[in-house]
Design a protein around this motif. Structure first.
Motif, PDB file in Angstrom:
ATOM      1  N   VAL A  26      10.355  -4.458   0.813  1.00 21.25           N
ATOM      2  CA  VAL A  26      10.547  -3.673   0.352  1.00 21.25           C
ATOM      3  C   VAL A  26      10.297  -2.465   0.774  1.00 21.25           C
ATOM      4  O   VAL A  26       8.844  -1.759   1.790  1.00 21.25           O
ATOM      5  N   LEU A  27      11.552  -1.542   1.057  1.00 19.30           N
ATOM      6  CA  LEU A  27      11.167   0.077   1.464  1.00 19.30           C
ATOM      7  C   LEU A  27       9.883   0.978   0.835  1.00 19.30           C
ATOM      8  O   LEU A  27      10.267   1.222  -0.546  1.00 19.30           O
ATOM      9  N   LEU A  28       8.494   1.175   1.677  1.00 16.61           N
ATOM     10  CA  LEU A  28       8.121   2.073  -0.024  1.00 16.61           C
ATOM     11  C   LEU A  28       7.720   3.379   0.866  1.00 16.61           C
ATOM     12  O   LEU A  28       7.945   4.381   0.210  1.00 16.61           O
ATOM     13  N   GLN A  43       6.552  -3.133   2.291  1.00 13.91           N
ATOM     14  CA  GLN A  43       5.785  -3.713   1.966  1.00 13.91           C
ATOM     15  C   GLN A  43       5.990  -5.320   1.853  1.00 13.91           C
ATOM     16  O   GLN A  43       7.479  -5.576   1.176  1.00 13.91           O
ATOM     17  N   ASP A  44       5.618  -6.322   2.394  1.00 12.54           N
ATOM     18  CA  ASP A  44       6.474  -8.025   1.976  1.00 12.54           C
ATOM     19  C   ASP A  44       6.120  -8.665   0.931  1.00 12.54           C
ATOM     20  O   ASP A  44       4.917  -7.802   0.585  1.00 12.54           O
ATOM     21  N   SER A  45       6.399  -9.200   0.603  1.00  9.16           N
ATOM     22  CA  SER A  45       6.224 -10.364  -0.394  1.00  9.16           C
ATOM     23  C   SER A  45       5.094 -10.918  -0.258  1.00  9.16           C
ATOM     24  O   SER A  45       4.661 -11.006  -1.843  1.00  9.16           O
ATOM     25  N   ASP A  46       4.692 -10.892   0.655  1.00  9.45           N
ATOM     26  CA  ASP A  46       3.133 -11.785   1.072  1.00  9.45           C
ATOM     27  C   ASP A  46       2.059 -10.583   0.964  1.00  9.45           C
ATOM     28  O   ASP A  46       1.358 -10.543   1.114  1.00  9.45           O
ATOM     29  N   GLY A  47       2.303  -9.244   0.644  1.00 13.10           N
ATOM     30  CA  GLY A  47       1.470  -8.154   0.064  1.00 13.10           C
ATOM     31  C   GLY A  47       1.571  -7.679   1.813  1.00 13.10           C
ATOM     32  O   GLY A  47       0.438  -6.348   2.079  1.00 13.10           O
ATOM     33  N   SER A  48       1.592  -8.220   2.939  1.00  7.23           N
ATOM     34  CA  SER A  48       1.230  -7.214   4.191  1.00  7.23           C
ATOM     35  C   SER A  48       2.599  -6.518   4.411  1.00  7.23           C
ATOM     36  O   SER A  48       3.720  -5.676   3.574  1.00  7.23           O
ATOM     37  N   LEU A  49       2.566  -5.476   5.124  1.00  4.38           N
ATOM     38  CA  LEU A  49       3.242  -3.842   5.637  1.00  4.38           C
ATOM     39  C   LEU A  49       3.462  -4.214   6.993  1.00  4.38           C
ATOM     40  O   LEU A  49       2.754  -5.112   7.726  1.00  4.38           O
ATOM     41  N   SER A  50       4.403  -3.423   6.813  1.00  8.81           N
ATOM     42  CA  SER A  50       5.434  -3.912   8.760  1.00  8.81           C
ATOM     43  C   SER A  50       5.389  -1.959   8.986  1.00  8.81           C
ATOM     44  O   SER A  50       5.953  -1.144   7.783  1.00  8.81           O
TER      45      SER A  50
END
Length: 88
Positions: A26-28, A43-50
């Protein structure tokens, strides 16, 4: 830009295994850079950020519990590369 998850989950339905891709990140936020590009934070579905910079192409990843989107803001503050051409 299309973001495709690279990991897959397996679930069994009856006698066959079915592979299901994880939800797309999801684009934050999009943070403008000094060179006119943007740093996109996901934010990825596992809670990580990129984050991905549309100027220099830098990609960064971090666990949400360890870092905040500050790493993307710091990169945006220093990147002066103009936006890269979009691939056709």
């Amino acid at each position: 830009m299309t973001v495709t998850p690279i990991s897959f989950a397996s679930r069994t339905t009856g006698t066959e295994a079915e592979y299901v891709s994880r939800p797309a990140p999801v684009l934050l936020s999009s943070i403008p850079t000094g060179g006119g590009a943007d740093v996109h934070v996901y934010q990825d579905s596992d809670g990580s950020l990129s984050s991905d910079c549309t100027g220099c192409g830098e990609y960064a990843w971090a666990l949400l519990s360890i870092v905040s989107p500050q790493f993307a803001r710091e990169h945006a503050a220093t990147c002066i590369r103009p936006p890269r051409p979009v691939a056709a």
